[in-house]
Motif scaffolding. Structure first.
Motif, PDB file in Angstrom:
ATOM      1  N   VAL A  30      -7.039  -5.898  -1.451  1.00  9.89           N
ATOM      2  CA  VAL A  30      -6.973  -4.324  -0.920  1.00  9.89           C
ATOM      3  C   VAL A  30      -5.806  -4.120  -0.035  1.00  9.89           C
ATOM      4  N   GLY A  31      -5.288  -3.191  -0.133  1.00  9.27           N
ATOM      5  CA  GLY A  31      -4.355  -2.282   0.652  1.00  9.27           C
ATOM      6  C   GLY A  31      -4.342  -1.000   0.815  1.00  9.27           C
ATOM      7  N   VAL A  32      -4.399  -0.386   2.196  1.00  9.66           N
ATOM      8  CA  VAL A  32      -4.380   0.950   2.499  1.00  9.66           C
ATOM      9  C   VAL A  32      -3.345   1.340   3.106  1.00  9.66           C
ATOM     10  N   LEU A  76     -11.759  -0.025   5.234  1.00  7.44           N
ATOM     11  CA  LEU A  76     -12.271  -0.739   4.099  1.00  7.44           C
ATOM     12  C   LEU A  76     -13.423  -0.427   3.428  1.00  7.44           C
ATOM     13  N   ALA A  77     -14.404   0.148   4.311  1.00 10.26           N
ATOM     14  CA  ALA A  77     -15.857   0.429   3.869  1.00 10.26           C
ATOM     15  C   ALA A  77     -15.647   1.601   2.990  1.00 10.26           C
ATOM     16  N   ARG A  78     -14.752   2.750   3.209  1.00  8.29           N
ATOM     17  CA  ARG A  78     -14.652   3.642   2.539  1.00  8.29           C
ATOM     18  C   ARG A  78     -13.939   3.206   1.011  1.00  8.29           C
ATOM     19  N   LEU A  83     -14.630   6.264  -1.594  1.00 11.21           N
ATOM     20  CA  LEU A  83     -14.074   7.222  -1.067  1.00 11.21           C
ATOM     21  C   LEU A  83     -12.670   7.440  -0.764  1.00 11.21           C
ATOM     22  N   GLU A  84     -12.078   6.235  -0.713  1.00 15.39           N
ATOM     23  CA  GLU A  84     -10.626   6.083  -0.403  1.00 15.39           C
ATOM     24  C   GLU A  84     -10.022   5.187  -1.468  1.00 15.39           C
TER      25      GLU A  84
END
Length: 360
Positions: A30-32, A76-78, A83-84
């Motif tokens: 996962v990347g944001v 990361l939690a979102r 939510l994200e």
């Protein structure tokens, strides 16, 4: 402690998945990235809040996600809550990739619930305890004849007994610990399988913190709930978690059982975080990291921790023959699973093969 063996690759197909070995919830690479205006020099900046995270949460397991403020825990939690939306990688629940259509997310959020950091801010002051807890039930399942019973059960499980005495109260009439229990009851009313808690006791008095942590452990024992708890407090992780994932600048840099990571921390960053706990004080005293965490728009080359690393600054990395690698070679993203792992050239060399290096 989880007894699950190293997790196999997760298939997004419902056929062929093993409900025993398949993690309940996973972040896979996962990347944001967020657009961050203009960086120095007139170029557009991109902040990588989460930069390639593999993390699995097993059934009935509590994982603590620890690190300094700004390391990417909340983002990361979102993402795990839906939510994200990640810009890279995917979230997998029970072997299936998370969908982002409204009906997919609504179904998902019945089973994965958030416990927020600030109970005062997350509760509407104009709504009674009953209305606050019943809200999720009405949104996800419509008004049902057993609504009062379900709300009462949730409050009782959260430790507010007898529940009906709290129905008509408002947030300002409750203590901080009671407000947090109402928030937890609002999550429990939907009978979820996993809670994602973002600093769940940070705003509470020390006398109340232990009660809320004990409640989370009781919920795991009684209901089989899993939990991901984001926190900056390694002491909290020691008291509640089965496994610990240490984050720095968007990456998980150390992962393992709570006993392994907190009794024998391998990454210099984990050692620094642990050194400030009173029970972990050593003859050398607390490790003071130089400077602030780097700007996520300008992640340092090589190991992202190397500009602040006390092992590199002290010459230990040079003596181990890895100093140049620390400055120029980025440790690979740690794969998920139960096995002890560390993303550090010096730790891998120091362990002489006892710790698996970063990478699959």
């Amino acid at each position: 402690m989880s007894s699950t063996e190293t997790d196999p690759p997760v298939s997004s197909e419902p056929d062929g998945t093993d409900p025993v070995s398949t993690p309940l919830l996973s972040a896979e690479r996962v990347g944001v990235a967020f657009s961050a205006g203009f960086a120095p020099g007139g170029t557009s900046g991109t902040a990588r809040a989460v930069d390639g995270v593999d993390l699995h949460v097993g059934r009935g397991e509590i994982i603590a996600l620890v690190g300094e403020s700004g390391c990417g825990k909340t983002t990361l939690a979102r993402v795990l809550l839906g939510l994200e939306r990640p810009t890279e990688g995917r979230v997998v629940f029970e072997g299936d990739a998370l969908g982002y259509r409204s009906r997919d997310l609504k179904r998902y959020r019945r089973r994965v619930q958030l416990v927020q950091q600030d109970p005062t801010g997350s509760l509407n002051p104009r709504r009674s305890v009953y209305e606050s807890v019943a809200e999720g039930l009405r949104v996800h399942r419509g008004t049902t004849v057993d609504e009062a019973e379900r709300v009462g059960e949730a409050l009782a499980r959260a430790g507010l007994r007898p529940a009906d005495r709290f129905f008509a109260r408002y947030p300002h009439e409750l203590s901080g610990g009671q407000r947090q229990r109402v928030v937890i009851a609002g999550a429990l009313v939907l009978e979820p399988e996993i809670l994602v808690a973002d600093e769940p006791v940070a705003s509470l008095d020390a006398s109340v913190r232990g009660e809320i942590l004990r409640l989370l452990l009781e919920l795991r024992q009684e209901l089989g709930l899993s939990a991901l708890v984001a926190t900056h407090d390694l002491g909290l992780a020691w008291n509640i978690a089965d496994r610990v994932a240490v984050m720095y600048l968007g990456r998980v840099v150390e992962l393992g059982s709570v006993e392994e990571v907190l009794s024998e921390p391998a990454h210099p960053y984990t050692r620094a975080l642990l050194s400030v706990l009173p029970d972990a004080a050593s003859e050398e005293g607390p490790v003071v990291l130089s400077g602030e965490p780097p700007d996520p728009k300008r992640v340092p080359g090589g190991c992202r921790f190397h500009p602040r690393c006390p092992i590199l600054a002290s010459g230990e990395a040079e003596r181990a023959g890895v100093a140049e690698r620390c400055r120029t070679e980025d440790p690979l993203i740690l794969p998920g699973g139960d096995e002890r792992r560390v993303a550090c050239h010096w730790a891998a060399a120091d362990a002489e093969g006892r710790l698996p290096a970063a990478g699959p």
